[in-house]
Design a protein around this motif. Structure first.
Motif, mmCIF file in Angstrom:
data_model
loop_
_atom_site.group_PDB
_atom_site.id
_atom_site.type_symbol
_atom_site.label_atom_id
_atom_site.label_comp_id
_atom_site.label_asym_id
_atom_site.label_seq_id
_atom_site.Cartn_x
_atom_site.Cartn_y
_atom_site.Cartn_z
ATOM 1 N N TYR A 298 0.832 -1.209 0.000
ATOM 2 C CA TYR A 298 0.000 0.000 0.000
ATOM 3 C C TYR A 298 0.862 1.252 0.000
ATOM 4 O O TYR A 298 0.519 2.263 -0.617
ATOM 5 C CB TYR A 298 -0.937 -0.011 1.212
ATOM 6 N N PHE A 299 2.002 1.203 0.713
ATOM 7 C CA PHE A 299 2.909 2.351 0.790
ATOM 8 C C PHE A 299 4.240 1.978 0.131
ATOM 9 O O PHE A 299 5.125 1.392 0.778
ATOM 10 C CB PHE A 299 3.158 2.768 2.245
ATOM 11 N N PRO A 300 4.394 2.289 -1.131
ATOM 12 C CA PRO A 300 5.659 1.946 -1.793
ATOM 13 C C PRO A 300 6.824 2.837 -1.369
ATOM 14 O O PRO A 300 7.987 2.436 -1.521
ATOM 15 C CB PRO A 300 5.335 2.139 -3.282
ATOM 16 N N VAL A 301 6.548 4.024 -0.839
ATOM 17 C CA VAL A 301 7.604 4.952 -0.431
ATOM 18 C C VAL A 301 8.087 4.569 0.963
ATOM 19 O O VAL A 301 7.291 4.354 1.886
ATOM 20 C CB VAL A 301 7.107 6.408 -0.459
ATOM 21 N N LEU A 302 9.412 4.474 1.128
ATOM 22 C CA LEU A 302 9.991 4.046 2.401
ATOM 23 C C LEU A 302 9.668 5.014 3.528
ATOM 24 O O LEU A 302 9.441 4.608 4.670
ATOM 25 C CB LEU A 302 11.516 3.909 2.242
ATOM 26 N N GLN A 303 9.618 6.304 3.247
ATOM 27 C CA GLN A 303 9.341 7.298 4.282
ATOM 28 C C GLN A 303 7.948 7.109 4.870
ATOM 29 O O GLN A 303 7.751 7.261 6.079
ATOM 30 C CB GLN A 303 9.483 8.704 3.703
ATOM 31 N N ASP A 304 6.969 6.762 4.051
ATOM 32 C CA ASP A 304 5.607 6.534 4.553
ATOM 33 C C ASP A 304 5.562 5.300 5.444
ATOM 34 O O ASP A 304 4.842 5.270 6.456
ATOM 35 C CB ASP A 304 4.644 6.382 3.376
ATOM 36 N N ARG A 305 6.323 4.265 5.096
ATOM 37 C CA ARG A 305 6.359 3.063 5.933
ATOM 38 C C ARG A 305 6.979 3.375 7.296
ATOM 39 O O ARG A 305 6.514 2.883 8.331
ATOM 40 C CB ARG A 305 7.171 1.974 5.236
ATOM 41 N N GLU A 306 8.031 4.199 7.297
ATOM 42 C CA GLU A 306 8.651 4.564 8.570
ATOM 43 C C GLU A 306 7.700 5.357 9.453
ATOM 44 O O GLU A 306 7.683 5.178 10.688
ATOM 45 C CB GLU A 306 9.922 5.376 8.298
ATOM 46 N N GLN A 307 6.909 6.227 8.840
ATOM 47 C CA GLN A 307 5.918 6.983 9.611
ATOM 48 C C GLN A 307 4.924 6.044 10.267
ATOM 49 O O GLN A 307 4.569 6.196 11.434
ATOM 50 C CB GLN A 307 5.177 7.957 8.686
ATOM 51 N N LEU A 308 4.467 5.055 9.559
ATOM 52 C CA LEU A 308 3.453 4.131 10.064
ATOM 53 C C LEU A 308 4.008 3.268 11.203
ATOM 54 O O LEU A 308 3.306 2.980 12.177
ATOM 55 C CB LEU A 308 2.963 3.258 8.904
#
Length: 391
Positions: A298-308
């Motif tokens: 759902y989140f291909p961008v690494l920064q969005d995964r780190e936020q989650l």
């Protein structure tokens, strides 16, 4: 010639409205004017009604006498009864809360500063009782520091410095006996702060400047620097105010249990136009889904995964919980921020109070209020202007 001039002057003065003039009739009728009219006008006593009211209001000690406050209380009770009748309430049971609601209803105000809004308080709150006993019946002040202009403040400074000298005297006596030691009990200041200027003014019942407040705090800190300052710990704590733990204001939902007796908690979060709802389950394996899709897809961008994942990483709970997320609105970045806030709120049910305060200080429980700034009329964007062309 002199008599006619006197009559003309008298008629001119009497024709002026708005002021009351004191004129001796003998001056207007019998005195022969041998000096210019400017000199005569300079001798006239002119007192306007507005100036009279100002002089009465600034009369000095009579402003806060017992009779004055008693009269103000009577007028307050009359106004309270009229206000209760206007609002259809019982005057006998009409409380201060009812007065505040009635004033807010009858005189609506959009002012942000509460002190600028209309109020109706009891005279004991407007005119403190300490101000009513500063003068005797003969008008003489009781306090020897009255004519300093800040008798309460300088009296407080005098008493505080006396405490400072008492501690020094005790330290000198301990040195003389050979019992002096630097390893003494210190005053515990954790979780408290010094009083601010407004709070100190309420105690002193008089306005003070920022410099005066700073001088008083510096004097208290001089006392704290002494090895035996614990002698006056009770006196120092009078001017400290407890800091409220912000994490106690956070609403924590109790744990819930499903049909398999597995504990879970829910949380909601927002970021820009995105809204997220999460369900965090205990004793999990780290499975996280967003709208039924694995969060890695759902989140291909690494920064969005780190936020989650940041709330789990901060609490050292990676791989200990399963989470289901439902998010709508906004882009991927806003959705990741909304899920992060919802996850942090859901995890509050699984952690201790100290961990809650740590999360608050780290900013995990604070919503991000930033939104895209709107485009302004007459320019290209929110801040960008149109390119200027000479022709």
């Amino acid at each position: 010639m002199a008599a006619s001039s006197g009559r003309m002057l008298k008629s001119f003065v009497q024709g002026c409205c708005g002021c009351s003039y004191v004129i001796l009739s003998s001056i207007a009728r019998n005195v022969i004017l041998q000096k210019p009219a400017v000199t005569v006008l300079a001798r006239l006593v002119c007192t306007s009604s507005t100036l009279q009211r100002k002089n009465i209001a600034a009369a000095g000690p009579e402003k806060y006498t017992q009779e004055f406050i008693k009269k103000q209380i009577e007028e307050f009770n009359i106004g309270k009864r009229h206000l209760a009748n206007m609002m259809g309430e019982d005057p006998e049971t009409f409380t201060q809360e009812g007065i505040d609601r009635a004033i807010a209803y009858l005189f609506p105000s959009g002012l942000f500063e509460k002190r600028a809004r209309p109020v109706m308080k009891h005279p004991d709150e407007i005119f403190p009782k300490q101000r009513a006993v500063q003068w005797g019946e003969d008008g003489r002040p009781f306090h020897f520091l009255f004519y300093t202009g800040k008798q309460s403040y300088y009296s407080l400074m005098h008493d505080t410095f006396g405490k400072f000298l008492d501690i020094q005297k005790y330290q000198d006596s301990m040195r003389a006996e050979g019992l002096f030691s630097q390893d003494t009990k210190q005053v515990n200041l954790i979780g408290s702060r010094w009083m601010i200027k407004e709070e100190l003014e309420e105690i002193l019942v008089q306005p003070i400047s920022d410099h005066d407040c700073l001088r008083f705090i510096q004097l208290l800190e001089r006392i704290l620097a002494l090895p035996y300052c614990s002698m006056e710990e009770e006196y120092i704590q009078r001017f400290r105010r407890a800091l409220e733990v912000q994490s106690k204001k956070q609403k924590i939902e109790p744990l819930q249990y499903d049909e398999n007796e597995v504990a879970f908690s829910t949380g909601e979060g927002r970021r820009k136009t995105a809204t997220a709802t999460t369900i965090v389950r205990d004793n999990g394996s780290g499975n996280i889904t967003v709208n039924g899709v694995d969060y890695l897809h759902y989140f291909p961008v690494l920064q969005d995964r780190e936020q989650l994942m940041f709330p789990f990483q901060f609490l050292d709970r990676l791989g200990k919980h399963d989470m289901e997320c439902k998010v709508t609105g906004g882009g991927r970045s806003a959705q990741a921020g909304a899920i992060r806030l919802a996850t942090a709120r859901a995890l509050l049910s699984f952690i201790t109070e100290n961990e809650v305060e740590s999360m608050r200080q780290a900013g995990l429980l604070t919503p991000d209020p930033r939104v895209k700034e709107r485009q302004k009329p007459g320019q290209e964007g929110a801040r960008r202007k149109f390119t200027w062309n000479k022709r």
